[in-house]
Design a protein around this motif. Structure first.
Motif, PDB file in Angstrom:
ATOM      1  N   GLY A  26       4.355 -57.837  30.400  1.00  0.00           N
ATOM      2  CA  GLY A  26       5.702 -57.530  30.839  1.00  0.00           C
ATOM      3  C   GLY A  26       6.190 -56.174  30.361  1.00  0.00           C
ATOM      4  O   GLY A  26       5.966 -55.788  29.204  1.00  0.00           O
ATOM      5  N   PHE A  27       6.864 -55.455  31.258  1.00  0.00           N
ATOM      6  CA  PHE A  27       7.383 -54.122  30.965  1.00  0.00           C
ATOM      7  C   PHE A  27       8.835 -54.032  31.423  1.00  0.00           C
ATOM      8  O   PHE A  27       9.239 -54.702  32.381  1.00  0.00           O
ATOM      9  CB  PHE A  27       6.578 -53.042  31.704  1.00  0.00           C
ATOM     10  CG  PHE A  27       5.105 -53.069  31.416  1.00  0.00           C
ATOM     11  CD1 PHE A  27       4.544 -52.203  30.478  1.00  0.00           C
ATOM     12  CD2 PHE A  27       4.267 -53.944  32.095  1.00  0.00           C
ATOM     13  CE1 PHE A  27       3.178 -52.218  30.233  1.00  0.00           C
ATOM     14  CE2 PHE A  27       2.897 -53.963  31.850  1.00  0.00           C
ATOM     15  CZ  PHE A  27       2.354 -53.101  30.906  1.00  0.00           C
ATOM     16  N   LEU A  28       9.616 -53.180  30.760  1.00  0.00           N
ATOM     17  CA  LEU A  28      10.957 -52.870  31.233  1.00  0.00           C
ATOM     18  C   LEU A  28      10.856 -51.822  32.331  1.00  0.00           C
ATOM     19  O   LEU A  28      10.211 -50.780  32.147  1.00  0.00           O
ATOM     20  CB  LEU A  28      11.830 -52.342  30.092  1.00  0.00           C
ATOM     21  CG  LEU A  28      12.058 -53.295  28.908  1.00  0.00           C
ATOM     22  CD1 LEU A  28      12.960 -52.623  27.869  1.00  0.00           C
ATOM     23  CD2 LEU A  28      12.662 -54.616  29.373  1.00  0.00           C
ATOM     24  N   ALA A  29      11.474 -52.093  33.479  1.00  0.00           N
ATOM     25  CA  ALA A  29      11.387 -51.163  34.599  1.00  0.00           C
ATOM     26  C   ALA A  29      12.072 -49.839  34.285  1.00  0.00           C
ATOM     27  O   ALA A  29      11.668 -48.789  34.796  1.00  0.00           O
ATOM     28  CB  ALA A  29      12.019 -51.789  35.843  1.00  0.00           C
ATOM     29  N   LYS A  30      13.077 -49.864  33.439  1.00  0.00           N
ATOM     30  CA  LYS A  30      13.872 -48.669  33.155  1.00  0.00           C
ATOM     31  C   LYS A  30      13.048 -47.547  32.534  1.00  0.00           C
ATOM     32  O   LYS A  30      13.166 -46.381  32.917  1.00  0.00           O
ATOM     33  CB  LYS A  30      15.045 -49.025  32.242  1.00  0.00           C
ATOM     34  CG  LYS A  30      15.971 -47.865  31.932  1.00  0.00           C
ATOM     35  CD  LYS A  30      17.132 -48.309  31.065  1.00  0.00           C
ATOM     36  CE  LYS A  30      18.067 -47.150  30.762  1.00  0.00           C
ATOM     37  NZ  LYS A  30      19.210 -47.571  29.909  1.00  0.00           N
ATOM     38  N   ASP A  31      12.194 -47.892  31.562  1.00  0.00           N
ATOM     39  CA  ASP A  31      11.448 -46.840  30.853  1.00  0.00           C
ATOM     40  C   ASP A  31       9.960 -47.126  30.693  1.00  0.00           C
ATOM     41  O   ASP A  31       9.231 -46.355  30.085  1.00  0.00           O
ATOM     42  CB  ASP A  31      12.070 -46.573  29.475  1.00  0.00           C
ATOM     43  CG  ASP A  31      12.085 -47.811  28.586  1.00  0.00           C
ATOM     44  OD1 ASP A  31      11.436 -48.821  28.952  1.00  0.00           O
ATOM     45  OD2 ASP A  31      12.737 -47.771  27.531  1.00  0.00           O
ATOM     46  N   GLY A  32       9.487 -48.245  31.229  1.00  0.00           N
ATOM     47  CA  GLY A  32       8.062 -48.565  31.147  1.00  0.00           C
ATOM     48  C   GLY A  32       7.618 -49.143  29.825  1.00  0.00           C
ATOM     49  O   GLY A  32       6.423 -49.372  29.620  1.00  0.00           O
ATOM     50  N   SER A  33       8.539 -49.400  28.902  1.00  0.00           N
ATOM     51  CA  SER A  33       8.138 -49.950  27.602  1.00  0.00           C
ATOM     52  C   SER A  33       7.704 -51.402  27.757  1.00  0.00           C
ATOM     53  O   SER A  33       8.281 -52.169  28.524  1.00  0.00           O
ATOM     54  CB  SER A  33       9.276 -49.829  26.586  1.00  0.00           C
ATOM     55  OG  SER A  33      10.417 -50.528  27.023  1.00  0.00           O
ATOM     56  N   GLN A  34       6.678 -51.761  27.027  1.00  0.00           N
ATOM     57  CA  GLN A  34       6.070 -53.083  27.154  1.00  0.00           C
ATOM     58  C   GLN A  34       6.693 -54.045  26.141  1.00  0.00           C
ATOM     59  O   GLN A  34       6.814 -53.737  24.963  1.00  0.00           O
ATOM     60  CB  GLN A  34       4.564 -52.982  26.921  1.00  0.00           C
ATOM     61  CG  GLN A  34       3.791 -54.250  27.256  1.00  0.00           C
ATOM     62  CD  GLN A  34       2.284 -54.013  27.193  1.00  0.00           C
ATOM     63  OE1 GLN A  34       1.825 -53.070  26.559  1.00  0.00           O
ATOM     64  NE2 GLN A  34       1.521 -54.862  27.840  1.00  0.00           N
TER      65      GLN A  34
END
Length: 221
Positions: free
Chosen positions: A63-71
């Protein structure tokens, strides 16, 4: 920069295991709101069986945050790195994943973008912040009937006594993996079996009754 350092080992594992690159998790502006969006990254030529609500599915997902790509999650580093088992469409994962993994077949890989309303909502869930769109990279390993269908229950219940023992469930899992060309060792099956009984053996008698098994409350069982 910090999230990159924290997730190096998981990212390397993701690269080696599935050859999916991080560029694919970044979402466009259109993906940040609305409905679940599915991008098929890989589909085998022989794509069957396909998953549907109530099927037992075995996947790795990240899973990643769409906003900044952080996992924020990596199944390859959680729970000893085993692929995760769950019943599709019954709320064992977020709604967006239940929707996004329908019609998947073993070996298929997808990028699934999930809006906040179908993910962790306005409140979020640590480490996912409030109102966050999330992106999952999913790889399916196994799809099988049940464990909630009448057909699957009868198949697992070898002695036809309308209860499932640990030996019966273990044998069913072993045959499913061997049929898919992915035989595993006993500790692998034991771990999955323990999880199944922990979640389904409500009266803790060491067996799963037809009533405990049948979350749909079908008359056939």
């Amino acid at each position: 920069m910090m999230w990159r350092l924290r997730l190096v080992s998981c990212t390397l594992c993701l690269f080696v295991s599935s050859h999916l690159s991080l560029w694919s998790v970044w979402a466009t502006a259109d993906e940040l709101e609305g409905e679940v969006k599915i991008e098929v990254l890989f589909k085998p030529e022989e794509c069957s069986p396909k998953s549907k609500r109530g099927d037992l599915i075995n996947v790795h997902y990240d899973g990643f945050l769409a906003k900044d790509g952080s996992q924020f999650y990596c199944s390859r580093s959680d729970k000893a790195g085993h692929p995760q088992w769950f019943v599709l469409g019954v709320g064992q994962v977020i709604k967006g994943l239940d929707i996004g993994m329908e019609d998947m077949c073993p070996g298929e890989k997808r990028k699934i973008t999930v809006p906040p309303a179908l993910a962790f909502g306005e409140k979020g869930k640590d480490p996912v912040p409030p109102s966050a769109t999330v992106v999952f990279e999913v790889e399916a390993y196994s799809v099988s009937r049940g464990p909630r269908s009448m057909e699957a229950f009868r198949k697992i219940d070898l002695d036809k006594d309308r209860t499932l023992t640990k030996d019966e469930v273990k044998e069913y899992l072993r045959l499913e993996y061997e049929k898919g060309g992915r035989p595993r060792d006993d500790p692998f099956y034991e771990k999955i079996m323990d999880d199944i009984f922990h979640k389904n053996d409500k009266d803790k008698d060491g067996m799963i009754s037809a009533k405990e098994y049948n979350i749909y409350q079908h008359d056939e069982l």
